[in-house]
Design an enzyme around this catalytic site. Structure first.
Site, PDB file in Angstrom:
ATOM      1  NE  ARG A 178      43.484  44.775  40.361  1.00 44.92           N
ATOM      2  CZ  ARG A 178      42.399  44.841  41.111  1.00 44.92           C
ATOM      3  NH1 ARG A 178      42.447  45.423  42.283  1.00 44.92           N
ATOM      4  NH2 ARG A 178      41.270  44.321  40.710  1.00 44.92           N
ATOM      5  CD  GLU A 215      40.579  36.923  31.896  1.00 40.35           C
ATOM      6  OE1 GLU A 215      41.668  37.138  32.439  1.00 40.35           O
ATOM      7  OE2 GLU A 215      40.046  37.747  31.118  1.00 40.35           O
ATOM      8  CG  ASN A 264      45.490  44.998  32.766  1.00 42.20           C
ATOM      9  OD1 ASN A 264      44.379  44.588  33.088  1.00 42.20           O
ATOM     10  ND2 ASN A 264      46.038  46.079  33.289  1.00 42.20           N
ATOM     11  CE  LYS A 295      41.499  40.163  39.834  1.00 37.07           C
ATOM     12  NZ  LYS A 295      40.467  40.373  38.818  1.00 37.07           N
ATOM     13  NE  ARG A 329      28.789  60.962  49.929  1.00 35.11           N
ATOM     14  CZ  ARG A 329      27.961  61.748  50.606  1.00 35.11           C
ATOM     15  NH1 ARG A 329      27.485  61.352  51.765  1.00 35.11           N
ATOM     16  NH2 ARG A 329      27.614  62.922  50.131  1.00 35.11           N
ATOM     17  CG  HIS A 376      36.590  39.438  28.157  1.00 35.06           C
ATOM     18  ND1 HIS A 376      37.200  40.582  27.701  1.00 35.06           N
ATOM     19  CD2 HIS A 376      37.240  39.097  29.297  1.00 35.06           C
ATOM     20  CE1 HIS A 376      38.169  40.924  28.536  1.00 35.06           C
ATOM     21  NE2 HIS A 376      38.217  40.043  29.513  1.00 35.06           N
ATOM     22  CG  HIS A 396      43.020  41.555  29.536  1.00 32.04           C
ATOM     23  ND1 HIS A 396      43.662  40.357  29.729  1.00 32.04           N
ATOM     24  CD2 HIS A 396      41.768  41.387  30.027  1.00 32.04           C
ATOM     25  CE1 HIS A 396      42.847  39.500  30.323  1.00 32.04           C
ATOM     26  NE2 HIS A 396      41.686  40.103  30.526  1.00 32.04           N
ATOM     27  CD  GLU A 440      45.666  47.949  36.548  1.00 32.11           C
ATOM     28  OE1 GLU A 440      44.641  47.341  36.892  1.00 32.11           O
ATOM     29  OE2 GLU A 440      45.881  48.293  35.387  1.00 32.11           O
ATOM     30  CE  LYS A 484      41.471  46.977  38.079  1.00 39.62           C
ATOM     31  NZ  LYS A 484      42.226  46.810  36.817  1.00 39.62           N
ATOM     32  CG  HIS A 539      40.551  45.962  26.731  1.00 41.60           C
ATOM     33  ND1 HIS A 539      41.275  46.484  27.786  1.00 41.60           N
ATOM     34  CD2 HIS A 539      39.764  44.995  27.258  1.00 41.60           C
ATOM     35  CE1 HIS A 539      40.949  45.846  28.900  1.00 41.60           C
ATOM     36  NE2 HIS A 539      40.031  44.940  28.606  1.00 41.60           N
TER      37      HIS A 539
END
Lengths: 527, 527
Positions: A405, A349, A409, A391, A285, A429, A412, A401, A307, A416
């Site tokens: 936040r 980025e 993206n 960031k 956990r 990427h 992105h 988010e 993330k 994606h």
């Protein structure tokens, strides 16, 4: 420590965040700190508890912030009315952002969120406070009608001294889960930079088979702290981000009797921090986690903000957690061993931060292009620290988010779709993000949100970094991919600019516009 | 709403928690609320900010608590000095816990954590405050030298009216992640009890193949809220708690284009809430989660508190998250379809709450045995709500098990060893917990912590519920299992009682004592 004071709407938060980014430092907005502590907006604190109570809370939060490390701190407009705060400001470098009452009214628009303006004329209030701002300030900067980036230029110029040469420390402020990102050259073997590991007896370094030798200084540093160090590996590339690779990590941890207080240290790029972070956040956990990103993408993005994720079939990061590490160590000397296309990919980025927050980064990316290509340690420390600062400030204010936040993206959604349509092969990427940002810029222009020159700035900056700006795309395949995206909600939504440094999230775009953009992006690819 | 007032150390927190458990209501300790909000202990708030500032914070927290739902609220000793609080108390049922100054000094021991006692004689302070307590109280109860459970008996007796017959609502207070557990008969089909599902378009009911028919009312309720409902199944038993079963759930979610704002509703026992919760907490980095536990174990334990988990090879719950649901619906009518041994197994956890917090539950378990065996809805609502209230109050104050949440592991260290040594077959969890609590009681007696009568109370209560109290155990195999336990830290640690309702965590036990206990537990099994 640099403190910004000034009247409401003088731009303290915007300038403060930019300035912190420029210097690679932590940004603290004391008004946000008060709201977080009270769990209510400031206007509500004023109306329920009254101004004296608010001032007490403010004093406490401000004095606490001033005791912290080397940060840029933006104070609320009325903070200087408190004698204890004024006294504390004598010890710090304080900058007064000067604004006129007319400009304030123009910027504020409605007075509802500004409790003091409801009952008081801004001219009178400003006249009353100006002597206080001037009494605490070491420097006054006029902000009327000026772009925040230019205000920051003036401040940085006036500060005179060049930024410190040692490692930079940026705090990600999340209450009891706060942590520090250290950025510098040759720091991965520095045992003192590792966090206090509490009851940990073992450390598990998660890396790629090829990187095991490169871990030696890190392993030495961990061992010198009395930890029993083991190494676990995951495959390179997207094969490393699978449920199978995760199960292998679990097995490795279990075979070595790992416990929840033991340490997982990821060493490598985004694949390693994503899958190692996911395994570490779910084994027992949640174990203690440290990221040591070795790629530019990892240092400016993947390892910061908590993330974690693995892919499911063709869906990237469809399984994952939000789980903050105890520390992140960004050693820029590792960038020297990255192939040029990996640096380019990371620069996508970096450039993203330029478009959504600090346009000065775009200038830096172009101007210092050869130093970046040479991975000059000083320049890379600066680049990474500035991105980390941005960031960190965004994650601190919106960990899960629900708001800003999402700006991260930018580019992105297209990216994606492009990656999914390509089956995640043959395109990096960063390349997909570069094309995605170009597509987002073209979309924003088609919608009348930005001008041609902002589009041109996308093209020139991305190309200067060796990134593509166009490709033949198939809208139906993109739409197919978007529909599976975890952020899809009754339609695909985009982050689009309203101008440089002015992103908006959650924008829906008519299909006809998307058709046009796909055509334009195809032409970009051909040109 | 019931409010407890009285001098420091009068037992407001202890009695408050017990009373809330007895009534199946939420318990709120305003001092804990102040500390959580300030992020600092009260003694520090006093010393840094002074008493007036503390009183302001207290007023705010108390008035906010009094505006909340049907809870038991314990106020700090000085709260009644505030006229606004006294005025608000006129509207509530207020109980004064009366204690003498000598008893206070005996209970407090050291004055360090009690800021006011450092500077003031308790006798004088109490004399000053007593009239205030009496002025707000509807009832005064003497607490000197009395067991808190007896004080609660007197309060419950004086309240007169029997508890309400409708569903009980217990709040798990975790700031923005707070949620309500509803306990009642025939409520699983009540659409109004489901939480606001925000942007959800789909609901995924996760259950066992055998339970699909039983879900009909729940599915109807979800559909009536406009949700597109699908059913996903996991195998029964520990086979349902594997990485493979999790991967199947992920696939089912992905095939149906599940998004992060969609709903996962687990329907079944602990296996379903553990694995469904794990998949739901990691798919798309966390979906909305609702638990509808249908077994006694699920309703009093597994579905409350946010722990999710799957097994790795022979290690139970070695992978998992702590992820709170948005709601839990405990419909006691489902208990009617549980086999008798499943009710017994659940009673082990019920009895656990009796030993660690509220001994009155032990009396209830024995006295209402036949009603429990008959799954009388009223009695089961009472039993479940009381256990939920205890677990909710513990989880609210220690979500991540850094402190008192560990008490919930009473009997579980032995139990996990017993289950692992048996290869998780042939023994129910509750049976292992029953033997584990007996072993813990014998250990505590061997260490001189409790008397024979507490051991005897373990034996009689557990046996009355149809649970075993002994078994032939092999210490070496237990030790082998403990070593792999995720809570192992340089040695195995136990939760042991110092008396009824007085647990201590993190106790290390000499091997010779464990040898003796294993022998005694073997004899219990033979007798």
């Amino acid at each position: 420590m640099i403190v910004l004071v000034g009247f409401m709407a003088a731009g303290k938060s915007t300038v403060g965040r930019l300035l912190a980014a420029r210097l690679g430092r932590t940004f603290i907005d004391t008004d946000a700190g008060i709201e977080a502590r009270a769990g209510r907006p400031i206007a509500e604190i004023f109306s329920t508890d009254g101004e004296p109570r608010f001032r007490e809370m403010e004093r406490e939060v401000v004095l606490e912030s001033l005791r912290g490390g080397d940060a840029v701190i933006a104070l609320g407009g009325g903070a200087v009315t408190d004698p204890a705060i004024r006294e504390a400001l004598e010890e710090t470098q304080t900058i007064y952002l000067d604004v006129t009452a007319e400009e304030v009214m123009r910027r504020v628009g409605s007075v509802e969120s500004r409790p003091l303006l409801v009952s008081m004329d801004p001219e009178a209030l400003l006249a009353e406070r100006r002597p206080l701002y001037e009494s605490v300030a070491d420097l006054a900067v006029k902000t009327n009608g000026r772009d925040p980036a230019r205000v920051v230029d003036e401040i940085v110029g006036s500060l005179g001294s060049t930024p410190a040469t040692g490692p930079r420390r940026v705090r990600v402020g999340l209450g009891s889960r706060s942590y520090t990102v250290v950025v510098g050259a040759g720091i991965a073997g520095d045992a003192d930079l590792l966090p206090d590991h509490g009851h940990a007896e073992k450390a598990f370094v998660v890396t790629h088979p090829d990187l095991v030798d490169m871990c030696t200084p890190l392993v030495g540093a961990l061992a010198s702290r009395g930890l029993d160090v083991r190494t676990l590996t995951v495959p390179e590339g997207e094969d490393g981000k699978t449920l199978e690779a995760t199960a292998d990590l679990y097995r490795g941890l279990q075979d070595a009797d790992a416990h929840r207080h033991d340490l997982i240290v990821t060493f490598g790029g985004g694949v390693v921090s994503d899958v190692g972070g996911f395994a570490g956040s779910t084994y027992a956990r949640g174990m203690q986690l440290v990221h040591v990103p070795t790629t530019l993408l990892g240092q400016v993005d993947a390892a910061i903000g908590g993330k974690t994720g693995i892919n499911l079939q063709q869906a990237k990061n469809l399984v994952g957690t939000i789980y903050q590490p105890s520390a992140v160590v960004c050693d820029v000397t590792f960038l020297a061993s990255c192939p040029p296309e990996e640096i380019s990919s990371g620069m996508a980025e970096v450039i993203k931060y330029g478009f959504i927050v600090d346009p000065d980064i775009l200038d830096l990316a172009v101007r210092r292009r050869s130093d970046i290509e040479a991975r000059d340690p000083q320049v890379m420390t600066d680049v990474v620290a500035r991105c980390v600062a941005i960031k960190a400030s965004i994650v601190s204010s919106d960990e899960r988010e629900n708001g800003e936040r999402a700006f991260l993206n930018y580019g992105h959604t297209f990216a994606h779709g492009i990656e999914a349509a390509a089956g995640f092969t043959g395109i990096r990427h960063g390349e997909a993000v570069a094309i995605g940002m170009m597509a987002a810029a073209l979309t924003a222009r088609e919608l009348g949100r930005i001008d041609d020159d902002v589009v041109a700035l996308h093209r020139s900056t991305l190309r200067s970094a060796g990134l593509p700006t166009g490709a033949r795309l198939d809208l139906q395949r993109l739409e197919q991919a978007w529909k599976h995206d975890k952020k899809y909600r009754g339609g695909v939504r985009f982050v689009l600019l309203m101008g440089l440094g002015k992103p908006e999230a959650d924008v829906q775009v008519p299909r006809a516009v998307l058709e046009k953009v796909v055509e334009l992006v195809g032409e970009e690819g051909a040109s």
